[in-house]
Design a protein around this motif. Structure first.
Motif, PDB file in Angstrom:
ATOM      1  N   ARG A   1       4.000   1.471  -1.109  1.00 53.19           N
ATOM      2  CA  ARG A   1       4.780   1.978  -2.094  1.00 53.19           C
ATOM      3  C   ARG A   1       3.755   2.173  -3.557  1.00 53.19           C
ATOM      4  NH1 ARG A   1       8.174  -2.262  -5.355  1.00 53.19           N
ATOM      5  NH2 ARG A   1       8.980  -0.298  -6.078  1.00 53.19           N
ATOM      6  N   ALA A   2       2.373   1.841  -3.637  1.00 55.84           N
ATOM      7  CA  ALA A   2       1.037   2.179  -4.046  1.00 55.84           C
ATOM      8  C   ALA A   2       0.910   3.754  -4.489  1.00 55.84           C
ATOM      9  CB  ALA A   2       0.433   1.591  -4.482  1.00 55.84           C
ATOM     10  N   GLU A   3       0.864   4.148  -2.505  1.00 55.92           N
ATOM     11  CA  GLU A   3       0.370   5.394  -2.322  1.00 55.92           C
ATOM     12  C   GLU A   3       1.766   6.976  -3.352  1.00 55.92           C
ATOM     13  OE1 GLU A   3      -1.560   8.392  -1.747  1.00 55.92           O
ATOM     14  OE2 GLU A   3      -2.667   6.023  -1.760  1.00 55.92           O
TER      15      GLU A   3
ATOM     16  N   TYR B   1       1.483   4.612 -11.514  1.00 52.47           N
ATOM     17  CA  TYR B   1       1.676   2.976 -10.178  1.00 52.47           C
ATOM     18  C   TYR B   1       1.549   1.873 -11.246  1.00 52.47           C
ATOM     19  CZ  TYR B   1      -0.355  -0.674  -8.271  1.00 52.47           C
ATOM     20  OH  TYR B   1      -1.151  -1.627  -7.555  1.00 52.47           O
TER      21      TYR B   1
ATOM     22  N   ARG C   1       0.677  -1.100  -0.385  1.00 55.02           N
ATOM     23  CA  ARG C   1       0.135  -0.427   0.002  1.00 55.02           C
ATOM     24  C   ARG C   1       0.602   0.716  -0.049  1.00 55.02           C
ATOM     25  NH1 ARG C   1      -4.032  -3.298   3.013  1.00 55.02           N
ATOM     26  NH2 ARG C   1      -2.464  -2.527   4.798  1.00 55.02           N
TER      27      ARG C   1
ATOM     28  N   LEU D   1      -6.632  -1.645  -2.058  1.00 54.57           N
ATOM     29  CA  LEU D   1      -6.535  -1.036  -3.751  1.00 54.57           C
ATOM     30  C   LEU D   1      -7.278  -0.430  -4.689  1.00 54.57           C
ATOM     31  CD1 LEU D   1      -4.011   0.034  -5.775  1.00 54.57           C
ATOM     32  CD2 LEU D   1      -4.141  -2.789  -5.653  1.00 54.57           C
TER      33      LEU D   1
ATOM     34  N   ARG E   1       8.813  -3.492 -11.074  1.00 60.77           N
ATOM     35  CA  ARG E   1       8.107  -4.426 -10.038  1.00 60.77           C
ATOM     36  C   ARG E   1       8.723  -5.615 -10.071  1.00 60.77           C
ATOM     37  NH1 ARG E   1       3.202  -1.555 -11.188  1.00 60.77           N
ATOM     38  NH2 ARG E   1       2.026  -1.920  -9.744  1.00 60.77           N
TER      39      ARG E   1
ATOM     40  N   GLN F   1       3.299   6.720  -5.422  1.00 56.32           N
ATOM     41  CA  GLN F   1       3.071   7.488  -7.028  1.00 56.32           C
ATOM     42  C   GLN F   1       1.549   7.251  -7.098  1.00 56.32           C
ATOM     43  OE1 GLN F   1       4.174   3.482  -7.588  1.00 56.32           O
ATOM     44  NE2 GLN F   1       5.893   4.469  -7.490  1.00 56.32           N
TER      45      GLN F   1
ATOM     46  N   CYS G   1       2.805 -10.859  -8.145  1.00 58.16           N
ATOM     47  CA  CYS G   1       3.057 -10.045  -6.556  1.00 58.16           C
ATOM     48  C   CYS G   1       2.999 -10.909  -6.031  1.00 58.16           C
ATOM     49  CB  CYS G   1       0.801  -9.127  -6.658  1.00 58.16           C
ATOM     50  SG  CYS G   1       0.760  -8.644  -5.619  1.00 58.16           S
TER      51      CYS G   1
END
Length: 193
Positions: free
Chosen positions: A69-71, A87, A67, A126, A92, A73, A98
């Motif tokens: 790392r996603a946030e 994102y 979360r 997400l 990756r 971007q 994942c």
């Protein structure tokens, strides 16, 4: 003494995270965790009640990291499409899959409501976060007014997770990148002129 305690605990958690990603819950034995962490059985059971508690801690840590790392971007400056692009195109380890998505294929994790909860919560978060960004883009006139943010967010997550599956099956990260660029092309076609 305190530093050694923290280091051992952290090594156990990180080793469990890696093993869950590589082998799944059943394949992550206490012995494998201890060997990878360089910790003895007594150290493991000093810090954690057992494999289940350690796995739950590791899964939560992985979910929190995903979360965060996603946030990075998703909360950056830019249009909705620019943030989604950042994102989806971030670096990756595609062929490993994942670390949260792979847990959905683990029958032992999915059968255990406690272990499954952080996995589900991560995907709920997400989808919600992506839907918010898509709604923002729609409301700002950056994306088509007819765009369904919730449905589109679910499609984006499905493409992302499916991209991992395709890449792993073919042993080629290119299939992941093709899926991601495909969904981005679809989103770009929904932008307003």
């Amino acid at each position: 003494m305190y530093t050694a305690w923290v280091n051992t605990s952290e090594r156990l958690i990180e080793s469990t995270r890696e093993l869950l990603w590589e082998r799944g819950y059943v394949g992550t034995s206490p012995k494998a965790i201890q060997q990878r962490a360089g910790a003895g059985q007594g150290s493991m059971y000093h810090h954690f009640a057992g494999k289940h508690e350690l796995a739950l801690t590791a899964i939560r840590r992985t979910a929190d990291d995903m979360r965060a790392r996603a946030e990075e971007q998703l909360s950056a400056p830019g249009t909705a499409l620019e943030r989604l692009t950042a994102y989806l195109l971030r670096e990756r380890d595609v062929l490993k899959g994942c670390p949260i998505g792979r847990l959905t294929q683990d029958p032992d994790v999915m059968a255990d409501p406690v272990l499954r909860a952080p996995v589900d919560e991560t995907f709920v978060w997400l989808r919600g976060r992506l839907a918010d960004i898509l709604a923002e883009g729609r409301d700002r006139g950056e994306l088509d007014a007819a765009l369904d943010p919730a449905g589109t967010a679910s499609a984006v997550v499905a493409v992302l997770q499916g991209g991992y599956v395709l890449a792993r099956a073919a042993d080629s990260a290119e299939l992941f990148h093709t899926a991601v660029t495909g969904v981005l092309a679809l989103l770009s076609s929904r932008t307003t002129p």
